[in-house]
Every structure is written in C-alpha cells, then in structure tokens.
Design a protein around this motif. Structure first.
Motif, PDB file in Angstrom:
ATOM      1  N   LYS A  62      49.729  49.030  39.740  1.00  0.00           N
ATOM      2  CA  LYS A  62      48.296  48.908  39.960  1.00  0.00           C
ATOM      3  C   LYS A  62      48.061  47.627  40.749  1.00  0.00           C
ATOM      4  CE  LYS A  62      46.815  51.509  35.918  1.00  0.00           C
ATOM      5  NZ  LYS A  62      46.013  51.496  34.669  1.00  0.00           N
ATOM      6  N   HIS A  63      46.859  47.451  41.245  1.00  0.00           N
ATOM      7  CA  HIS A  63      46.544  46.281  42.044  1.00  0.00           C
ATOM      8  C   HIS A  63      45.796  45.258  41.201  1.00  0.00           C
ATOM      9  CE1 HIS A  63      47.125  49.504  45.018  1.00  0.00           C
ATOM     10  NE2 HIS A  63      47.595  48.537  45.810  1.00  0.00           N
ATOM     11  N   CYS A  64      46.074  43.978  41.480  1.00  0.00           N
ATOM     12  CA  CYS A  64      45.399  42.948  40.682  1.00  0.00           C
ATOM     13  C   CYS A  64      43.893  42.966  40.913  1.00  0.00           C
ATOM     14  CB  CYS A  64      45.978  41.562  40.968  1.00  0.00           C
ATOM     15  SG  CYS A  64      45.735  40.959  42.639  1.00  0.00           S
ATOM     16  N   PHE A  65      43.450  43.500  42.080  1.00  0.00           N
ATOM     17  CA  PHE A  65      42.002  43.591  42.322  1.00  0.00           C
ATOM     18  C   PHE A  65      41.379  44.807  41.647  1.00  0.00           C
ATOM     19  CE2 PHE A  65      44.160  45.270  46.169  1.00  0.00           C
ATOM     20  CZ  PHE A  65      43.726  46.592  46.144  1.00  0.00           C
ATOM     21  N   ASP A  66      42.192  45.592  40.917  1.00  0.00           N
ATOM     22  CA  ASP A  66      41.629  46.684  40.119  1.00  0.00           C
ATOM     23  C   ASP A  66      40.862  46.153  38.918  1.00  0.00           C
ATOM     24  OD1 ASP A  66      42.609  48.649  41.778  1.00  0.00           O
ATOM     25  OD2 ASP A  66      44.494  48.871  40.668  1.00  0.00           O
ATOM     26  N   ASN A  67      40.775  44.819  38.850  1.00  0.00           N
ATOM     27  CA  ASN A  67      39.998  44.157  37.799  1.00  0.00           C
ATOM     28  C   ASN A  67      40.556  44.434  36.407  1.00  0.00           C
ATOM     29  OD1 ASN A  67      38.099  42.235  38.112  1.00  0.00           O
ATOM     30  ND2 ASN A  67      36.325  43.565  37.899  1.00  0.00           N
ATOM     31  N   ILE A  68      41.866  44.448  36.327  1.00  0.00           N
ATOM     32  CA  ILE A  68      42.502  44.646  35.025  1.00  0.00           C
ATOM     33  C   ILE A  68      42.209  43.460  34.109  1.00  0.00           C
ATOM     34  CG2 ILE A  68      44.731  44.935  33.836  1.00  0.00           C
ATOM     35  CD1 ILE A  68      45.742  46.127  36.552  1.00  0.00           C
ATOM     36  N   LEU A  69      42.463  42.258  34.639  1.00  0.00           N
ATOM     37  CA  LEU A  69      42.271  41.050  33.827  1.00  0.00           C
ATOM     38  C   LEU A  69      40.874  40.470  33.977  1.00  0.00           C
ATOM     39  CD1 LEU A  69      45.720  39.333  34.419  1.00  0.00           C
ATOM     40  CD2 LEU A  69      45.009  40.832  32.549  1.00  0.00           C
ATOM     41  N   MET A  70      40.146  40.920  35.009  1.00  0.00           N
ATOM     42  CA  MET A  70      38.750  40.517  35.215  1.00  0.00           C
ATOM     43  C   MET A  70      38.558  39.014  35.088  1.00  0.00           C
ATOM     44  SD  MET A  70      36.564  43.605  33.444  1.00  0.00           S
ATOM     45  CE  MET A  70      37.442  43.727  31.905  1.00  0.00           C
ATOM     46  N   HIS A  71      39.344  38.250  35.835  1.00  0.00           N
ATOM     47  CA  HIS A  71      39.243  36.793  35.797  1.00  0.00           C
ATOM     48  C   HIS A  71      37.834  36.327  36.161  1.00  0.00           C
ATOM     49  CE1 HIS A  71      43.811  36.667  36.661  1.00  0.00           C
ATOM     50  NE2 HIS A  71      43.613  36.323  35.407  1.00  0.00           N
ATOM     51  N   VAL A  72      37.341  35.361  35.407  1.00  0.00           N
ATOM     52  CA  VAL A  72      36.093  34.687  35.757  1.00  0.00           C
ATOM     53  C   VAL A  72      36.334  33.184  35.691  1.00  0.00           C
ATOM     54  CG1 VAL A  72      34.595  36.552  34.927  1.00  0.00           C
ATOM     55  CG2 VAL A  72      35.207  34.681  33.371  1.00  0.00           C
ATOM     56  N   THR A 100      44.819  26.292  38.764  1.00  0.00           N
ATOM     57  CA  THR A 100      43.443  26.182  38.289  1.00  0.00           C
ATOM     58  C   THR A 100      43.344  26.792  36.893  1.00  0.00           C
ATOM     59  OG1 THR A 100      41.130  26.611  38.862  1.00  0.00           O
ATOM     60  CG2 THR A 100      42.684  28.413  39.231  1.00  0.00           C
ATOM     61  N   LYS A 101      42.177  26.694  36.307  1.00  0.00           N
ATOM     62  CA  LYS A 101      41.923  27.307  35.006  1.00  0.00           C
ATOM     63  C   LYS A 101      40.902  28.420  35.188  1.00  0.00           C
ATOM     64  CE  LYS A 101      40.321  26.254  30.304  1.00  0.00           C
ATOM     65  NZ  LYS A 101      39.791  25.212  29.398  1.00  0.00           N
ATOM     66  N   VAL A 102      41.220  29.585  34.640  1.00  0.00           N
ATOM     67  CA  VAL A 102      40.300  30.723  34.674  1.00  0.00           C
ATOM     68  C   VAL A 102      40.262  31.350  33.282  1.00  0.00           C
ATOM     69  CG1 VAL A 102      40.755  31.183  37.128  1.00  0.00           C
ATOM     70  CG2 VAL A 102      42.071  32.398  35.378  1.00  0.00           C
ATOM     71  N   TYR A 103      39.496  32.419  33.157  1.00  0.00           N
ATOM     72  CA  TYR A 103      39.365  33.107  31.873  1.00  0.00           C
ATOM     73  C   TYR A 103      39.664  34.579  32.105  1.00  0.00           C
ATOM     74  CZ  TYR A 103      37.024  28.779  30.675  1.00  0.00           C
ATOM     75  OH  TYR A 103      36.737  27.451  30.479  1.00  0.00           O
ATOM     76  N   LEU A 104      40.742  35.052  31.491  1.00  0.00           N
ATOM     77  CA  LEU A 104      41.070  36.467  31.662  1.00  0.00           C
ATOM     78  C   LEU A 104      40.424  37.289  30.550  1.00  0.00           C
ATOM     79  CD1 LEU A 104      43.414  37.529  29.478  1.00  0.00           C
ATOM     80  CD2 LEU A 104      44.927  36.251  30.973  1.00  0.00           C
ATOM     81  N   HIS A 105      40.304  38.573  30.833  1.00  0.00           N
ATOM     82  CA  HIS A 105      39.727  39.502  29.862  1.00  0.00           C
ATOM     83  C   HIS A 105      40.861  40.172  29.111  1.00  0.00           C
ATOM     84  CE1 HIS A 105      37.676  43.239  28.477  1.00  0.00           C
ATOM     85  NE2 HIS A 105      36.657  42.413  28.351  1.00  0.00           N
ATOM     86  N   HIS A 106      41.021  39.842  27.832  1.00  0.00           N
ATOM     87  CA  HIS A 106      42.091  40.431  27.026  1.00  0.00           C
ATOM     88  C   HIS A 106      41.820  41.912  26.811  1.00  0.00           C
ATOM     89  CE1 HIS A 106      44.675  41.115  23.475  1.00  0.00           C
ATOM     90  NE2 HIS A 106      45.352  40.057  23.893  1.00  0.00           N
ATOM     91  N   LYS A 107      42.872  42.674  26.625  1.00  0.00           N
ATOM     92  CA  LYS A 107      42.726  44.108  26.407  1.00  0.00           C
ATOM     93  C   LYS A 107      41.818  44.410  25.216  1.00  0.00           C
ATOM     94  CE  LYS A 107      45.366  48.359  25.693  1.00  0.00           C
ATOM     95  NZ  LYS A 107      46.697  48.962  25.469  1.00  0.00           N
ATOM     96  N   ASN A 108      41.830  43.525  24.221  1.00  0.00           N
ATOM     97  CA  ASN A 108      40.994  43.737  23.032  1.00  0.00           C
ATOM     98  C   ASN A 108      39.538  43.324  23.229  1.00  0.00           C
ATOM     99  OD1 ASN A 108      43.167  44.749  21.609  1.00  0.00           O
ATOM    100  ND2 ASN A 108      43.704  42.769  20.703  1.00  0.00           N
ATOM    101  N   GLY A 109      39.233  42.770  24.416  1.00  0.00           N
ATOM    102  CA  GLY A 109      37.835  42.505  24.720  1.00  0.00           C
ATOM    103  C   GLY A 109      37.421  41.051  24.799  1.00  0.00           C
ATOM    104  N   HIS A 110      38.205  40.132  24.228  1.00  0.00           N
ATOM    105  CA  HIS A 110      37.799  38.731  24.235  1.00  0.00           C
ATOM    106  C   HIS A 110      38.319  38.009  25.467  1.00  0.00           C
ATOM    107  CE1 HIS A 110      41.746  38.844  22.243  1.00  0.00           C
ATOM    108  NE2 HIS A 110      41.926  37.605  22.686  1.00  0.00           N
ATOM    109  N   ARG A 111      37.724  36.860  25.733  1.00  0.00           N
ATOM    110  CA  ARG A 111      38.123  36.037  26.866  1.00  0.00           C
ATOM    111  C   ARG A 111      39.167  35.011  26.433  1.00  0.00           C
ATOM    112  NH1 ARG A 111      37.429  37.585  32.055  1.00  0.00           N
ATOM    113  NH2 ARG A 111      35.546  38.837  32.196  1.00  0.00           N
TER     114      ARG A 111
END
Length: 299
Positions: A47-57, A83-94
């Motif tokens: 899959k592609h990282c831009f598929d927003n799997i981890l949805m970094h913010v 840098t520091k970012v916040y990924l979206h865990h599979k369980n829903g939390h950041r």
C-alpha cells in the motif's frame, strides 16, 4: 533496495522501520512498526504511505500524509529529516512519534526510495523514567541507593535553611555481617539485606527516606526534630530488626538466622553539610560497635 538490509537485525529494533519506493509504496514494515502502530506488515505492505494508513498530523492537527509528509519531502529533495508527529494507531488513539527519514540510492547514486525510522515518544519517556529509576535504585533490595539519598539530603538541607524545619539523619550497619555470609553463604546474606530493607521501608513515614548506602550500610532521613522522639524511633527500628529473621537448612539441620544492627543518628544543625553530618553519625556508629553492637547512639 531492501535486499541490502539484514532484516533479521531490523526485526529486533524497538523502533518502527519501513521502506518506500519512489512511488511511496511500502515495501518493508518491521515488527517495531507493528508494535507502535498496531498494523501488521501484511496490512500495509504494497500500500502507499499516502493512503493515510497512519494519518500523521502535526501539533496543530494538519494532515501530513496528503500534504507535508516528511518522507515525501525526502524523496523529492534527498535530504535527511527528523521531526515529531502524531500517528493514528489502529485502535484509534494518537501516538506521539519521533521520525527520521533517509533517502535511499542505488549503486549509480539514483534515488530509489526512502526509509523512515519512528519511535514512540511516550515510550521514550517511559524509558527515561526507567533509566532514572535504575540509577537511583539499589538493584538487590529495590530501595533507593546512595545517589538518591544524597540528592534528597541536599533538598532537605536547602529546605531547612529556608524554613528552619530540622530533620534527622541516621546510619545503620549490620553487625558481623561478614560472619553471616561466611557461615551461611551470600544468598542468605542477600536475603538479610532484603529483610532489613523491607523493615526500614515499612516503618518510616511517606516523606522520609531510606537508602542502601553500600554493602551492609543503610541511611535514613527522618522528619524528627526532637531528640527524645528521635531516640525512640531509632531504637524501635533497631528492635524490629533484632526481632526479624528466617530459618535456613545447613548440613541437614535447621537454623534461625537473625541479625542485629548498630545505629548512629543526629538532628541536623545549621552549619552542617553532608560530609560533616556523615562524619558525625559515622563516629556514633563506631562508638556503638566498640561498645558491643546492637546499640543506638543518638546525640
């Protein structure tokens, strides 16, 4: 690209590691990445990282996977980034993560993809806490060590100079501990150290401090600022240790192992520092040793 990396080593990293090609398709995803993100390799590879799997913010909530992705920028300008970012865990939390991105080149120095390493920032904090705890805790007994004790002494001394609230300091040494080790072995000696540690930690106030200072020597910081009360408290501790013990078998016989301690203690004075007060109570300790042991000397 990924064939050149020893995957058996990459799988042992706690950090998340993944590779993408020039089209940002994920080609490799290690166990660290699984643990931090919750996504298994089979769920993300190809899959592609831009598929927003981890949805970094970022800190302000800007979505980075579609616009502003550090990995994408590294593919474009071939520059290392962190840098520091916040990924979206599979369980829903950041999950806060520190990321580092690296360009990957072939033998002709042509860009063929990029690598990202990410580590759980909250995990890093826990590691730091654990490391701090390890250097402040005696490994055998689980109570604070000399380093922690001296830091607490400095803090209490500073508070005393500001508030004039006195405190007491005591040194405790196990009587004839070498003899116990020689007769019963070091395993029994270690158990005695743990028993004394538990007795001390269980019989002081929450704001008081006990530490193993080294070998068979312990130190106490106590809240007492009255000499009679300090004498009572120190003697109680000495008596509790005298009445502790356990049974061991040696040469098919059962023996009860008990030890005594000698203690020197005093209440802090205005001109004291650690070296001066330690010297004072150490003299009291050896005065007690020379007077027959199992004695508390408090002055």
């Amino acid at each position: 690209m990924i064939e050149n990396f020893p995957k058996e080593i990459l799988e042992k990293f706690y950090e998340g590691i993944y590779f993408v090609d020039n089209n940002r398709k994920i080609l490799y995803w290690n166990k660290g990445a699984e643990d931090i993100s919750g996504y298994k390799a089979e769920e993300v590879i190809n899959k592609h990282c831009f598929d927003n799997i981890l949805m970094h913010v970022d800190n302000t909530g800007n979505q980075l996977c579609k616009n502003g992705c550090p990995l994408h920028k590294t593919l474009q300008d071939h520059q290392y980034r962190e840098t520091k970012v916040y990924l979206h865990h599979k369980n829903g939390h950041r999950v806060p993560v520190y990321i580092r991105t690296f360009p990957m080149f072939d033998n002709n120095n042509q860009i063929i993809g990029a690598l990202e390493i990410f580590s759980d920032a909250s995990f890093q904090k826990e590691i730091l806490k654990k490391l701090k705890k390890l250097i402040m805790i005696d490994k055998l007994t689980g109570i604070p060590n000399r380093r922690y004790f001296e830091a607490q002494f400095d803090s209490k001394l500073l508070n005393y100079k500001k508030t004039n609230i006195k405190f007491a300091i005591a040194i405790l040494d196990i009587d004839q501990f070498k003899k116990v080790n020689d007769i019963y072995g070091h395993d029994v000696g270690d158990k005695i150290l743990k028993i004394i540690s538990n007795t001390l930690i269980s019989n002081i106030e929450p704001t008081e401090v006990v530490a193993r200072f080294g070998g068979e020597e312990f130190m106490l910081l106590l809240n007492e600022n009255n000499l009679d009360k300090l004498i009572f408290k120190i003697d109680k501790i000495r008596t509790l240790i005298e009445n502790s013990g356990f049974k061991v078998k040696k040469d098919e016989k059962e023996f009860e192992v008990k030890v005594t301690v000698t203690i020197g203690a005093t209440i802090i004075e205005k001109n004291d520092d650690f070296d001066s007060v330690y010297s004072k109570i150490d003299k009291f300790l050896y005065e007690g040793k020379n007077s027959g042991r199992n004695i508390s000397i408090v002055k």
